[in-house]
Write an enzyme that holds these catalytic residues in place. Sequence first.
Site, PDB file in Angstrom:
ATOM      1  N   CYS A   2       1.062  -1.381   0.073  1.00 17.53           N
ATOM      2  CA  CYS A   2      -0.191  -0.123   0.040  1.00 17.53           C
ATOM      3  C   CYS A   2       1.047   1.368   0.051  1.00 17.53           C
ATOM      4  O   CYS A   2       2.266   1.206   0.061  1.00 17.53           O
ATOM      5  CB  CYS A   2      -0.988   0.542   1.694  1.00 17.53           C
ATOM      6  N   ARG A  27       4.940   0.003  -5.881  1.00 21.56           N
ATOM      7  CA  ARG A  27       4.727  -0.804  -4.614  1.00 21.56           C
ATOM      8  C   ARG A  27       3.740  -1.925  -5.310  1.00 21.56           C
ATOM      9  O   ARG A  27       3.111  -3.319  -4.161  1.00 21.56           O
ATOM     10  CB  ARG A  27       4.769   0.135  -3.276  1.00 21.56           C
ATOM     11  N   TRP A  74      -3.051  -2.143  -1.567  1.00 21.07           N
ATOM     12  CA  TRP A  74      -3.170  -3.802  -1.897  1.00 21.07           C
ATOM     13  C   TRP A  74      -4.175  -5.120  -0.662  1.00 21.07           C
ATOM     14  O   TRP A  74      -4.221  -4.280   0.279  1.00 21.07           O
ATOM     15  CB  TRP A  74      -1.822  -4.333  -1.504  1.00 21.07           C
ATOM     16  N   ASN A  98      -1.627   1.821   6.058  1.00 19.85           N
ATOM     17  CA  ASN A  98      -0.737   0.729   5.777  1.00 19.85           C
ATOM     18  C   ASN A  98      -0.367  -0.420   6.364  1.00 19.85           C
ATOM     19  O   ASN A  98      -0.215   0.145   7.539  1.00 19.85           O
ATOM     20  CB  ASN A  98       0.616   0.898   5.086  1.00 19.85           C
ATOM     21  N   GLY A  99      -0.537  -1.702   6.415  1.00 17.68           N
ATOM     22  CA  GLY A  99      -0.114  -2.817   6.985  1.00 17.68           C
ATOM     23  C   GLY A  99      -1.368  -3.473   8.317  1.00 17.68           C
ATOM     24  O   GLY A  99      -2.616  -3.862   7.347  1.00 17.68           O
ATOM     25  N   GLU A 480      21.229 -20.404   5.931  1.00 15.45           N
ATOM     26  CA  GLU A 480      21.101 -18.564   5.342  1.00 15.45           C
ATOM     27  C   GLU A 480      22.257 -18.223   5.822  1.00 15.45           C
ATOM     28  O   GLU A 480      22.701 -16.479   4.991  1.00 15.45           O
ATOM     29  CB  GLU A 480      20.033 -18.269   5.068  1.00 15.45           C
ATOM     30  N   LYS A 484      24.562 -15.411   4.439  1.00 14.87           N
ATOM     31  CA  LYS A 484      24.859 -14.062   4.448  1.00 14.87           C
ATOM     32  C   LYS A 484      26.266 -13.522   4.373  1.00 14.87           C
ATOM     33  O   LYS A 484      26.759 -12.221   3.704  1.00 14.87           O
ATOM     34  CB  LYS A 484      23.240 -13.614   5.396  1.00 14.87           C
ATOM     35  N   GLU A 487      28.469 -13.861   1.578  1.00 12.78           N
ATOM     36  CA  GLU A 487      27.823 -13.141   0.973  1.00 12.78           C
ATOM     37  C   GLU A 487      28.584 -11.480   0.290  1.00 12.78           C
ATOM     38  O   GLU A 487      29.240 -11.031  -0.381  1.00 12.78           O
ATOM     39  CB  GLU A 487      26.472 -12.630   0.171  1.00 12.78           C
ATOM     40  N   HIS A 503      30.044 -35.119  14.353  1.00 16.80           N
ATOM     41  CA  HIS A 503      30.442 -35.553  13.073  1.00 16.80           C
ATOM     42  C   HIS A 503      31.254 -35.198  12.245  1.00 16.80           C
ATOM     43  O   HIS A 503      31.609 -35.385  10.500  1.00 16.80           O
ATOM     44  CB  HIS A 503      29.409 -36.085  12.627  1.00 16.80           C
ATOM     45  N   LYS A 603      22.825  -9.750  -8.861  1.00 18.62           N
ATOM     46  CA  LYS A 603      21.534 -10.296  -9.228  1.00 18.62           C
ATOM     47  C   LYS A 603      20.860 -10.963  -9.004  1.00 18.62           C
ATOM     48  O   LYS A 603      19.577 -12.011  -8.128  1.00 18.62           O
ATOM     49  CB  LYS A 603      20.700  -8.950  -8.635  1.00 18.62           C
TER      50      LYS A 603
END
Length: 608
Positions: A2, A27, A74, A98-99, A480, A484, A487, A503, A603
């Site tokens: 929104c 958006r 939205w 919004n939200g 992940e 990160k 990266e 192990h 990207k």
Amino acid sequence: MCGIVGILGRAPVAEQLVDSLKRLEYRGYDSAGVATLENGALARRRAEGKLKNLEARLEAKPLGGHTGIGHTRWATHGRPTENNAHPHATERVAVVHNGIIENFRELREGLEAKGTVFSTETDTEVVVHLVDNLLKGGVAPVEAVRAVLSQLRGAFALGLIFAGEDDLMIGARNGPPLAIGHGDGEMYLGSDAIALGPFTDTISYLEDGDWVVLNRKGATIFDKDNAIVHREAIKHLTATALVDKANYRHFMAKEIHEQPEVVGHTLARYVDMATERVTMPVKLPFDFKNIQRVSITACGTASYAGFVAKYWLERLARLPVELDVASEFRYREAPLRKGDLAVFISQSGETADTLAALRYAKAQGAYTLSVVNVPTSTIARESEVVLPTLAGPEIGVASTKAFTCQLMVLASLAVAAGKARGELSDADEAKLVHSLVEIPRLMSEALTTEPHIEKLAREISKSRDVLYLGRGTSYPLALEGALKLKEISYIHAEGYAAGELKHGPIALIDEHMPVVVIAPYDKVFEKTVSNMQEVAARGGKIILMTDARGAAEATIQSLVTIVMPDMGATFAPMVYAVPVQLLAYHTAVVMGTDVDQPRNLAKSVTVE
């Protein structure tokens, strides 16, 4: 997502509001509207669909007035109809929002018990009536808003104007971003600087919990404790910008902080919050009852989203899941049966290996479903079913908000599968949906750990190697986290299942090795504590990400603890992703690397 815009102007503002909303079209939205004060009275125009429909309404029936608010919506609570479009209003107050107001149902029931009649399906309307009831009782607008804000729970941004108050506008932020624009005898409110670019280059950003009282001479900002605070006004060159960094140093930081908002919007696409049911946005060409096996294929961060989904689908829907990185799947000639479900996850929708895997699955007769952030992408076009994430443009190369939006889509899919297969009852579904609805607010709370993490990052930056550990859905999040850090800081890091420590990886532990343990308090927490004790016995520096109970139970001397909000363990990866991302980000900042464009990375990987 929104979009909000508000103008306290010196000339009619309706056309300016629409022009500003056009800058927020990136958006995503499904309805729009504006409200102004005409001779002190509130008037509004709304339309379903694109802004051209709203422009046609305004051309047929213009709006005057020098004070106004506008919104692109939205749909969250309620269908994308004109009646549900913002602004919502009574004779005394108009609101854009919004939200998500998490406790809207109990607030609505309380209002209805007192005789309030609701005319929309939205959560926003409770704000309108709460404020309106106080105004009717003689409470001044500023005091009415102050009182109502204390009753709201969730992640939200608000803009309000009032009948008879031509020189007053109020905004509030609790999660989704909100900016103040400073003009010459004019003031503005907007979701971001892009919306305000045509009017001013001087912007102040509200912080979480802030609310602001605007008049044409300036702004008075209050913090969450209602104390007056100062927020710096900065210069912004946004007149021609499509996407900017706002007041953040890097796009990655901005995108980490956008997650409560964009995850909330993604949630709204897949969940009917009024009925607490998952509703897929498209009709599925298969019945989950007939699916015997699911194959999930992706690359990089998207593959870890798929790994988390494997746990969810197997646990909630009792569906066996195979997980592959796309570069291996496309060449190993995996046997797929006709009628299997093949799921492909890609931020760009153009990842070469994932696209090749999709085409292989189609040739084998599998149903194909893609989770993508670009619904016009090749992967989306070639899939039978497209489940879009609503992350908006992600500029930073290291994926953050796209990852958590992928998780929200996959969590919704797992709940839908479990319900369709009879593994989840109506009560089970409602409980899980309630947990999903809380995620944006919990992510906002997780962002408050940033100062602690920023300090911790100075120590991590001195390390050559870092180990990440987790059990259950925290294991792929450990993978992940390690990715990160690699990266963007270029520090070597590895993620392991905590049970695998003995192990092999335990050989690496010494007094120089930081070990990040992701462990919400759950049924395997005690086992993870045993692993931490093994690390501590060898001098390893433990960084524990857990909740208050976990922090109390893990009594180990060498511990640094990041305390997360209390929540159920099922969907914790979406919330725990936040500190994992922040740790990598702030470590990279200390290291002085190019955070948004790390070396050797692109990207979208569109070649092998």
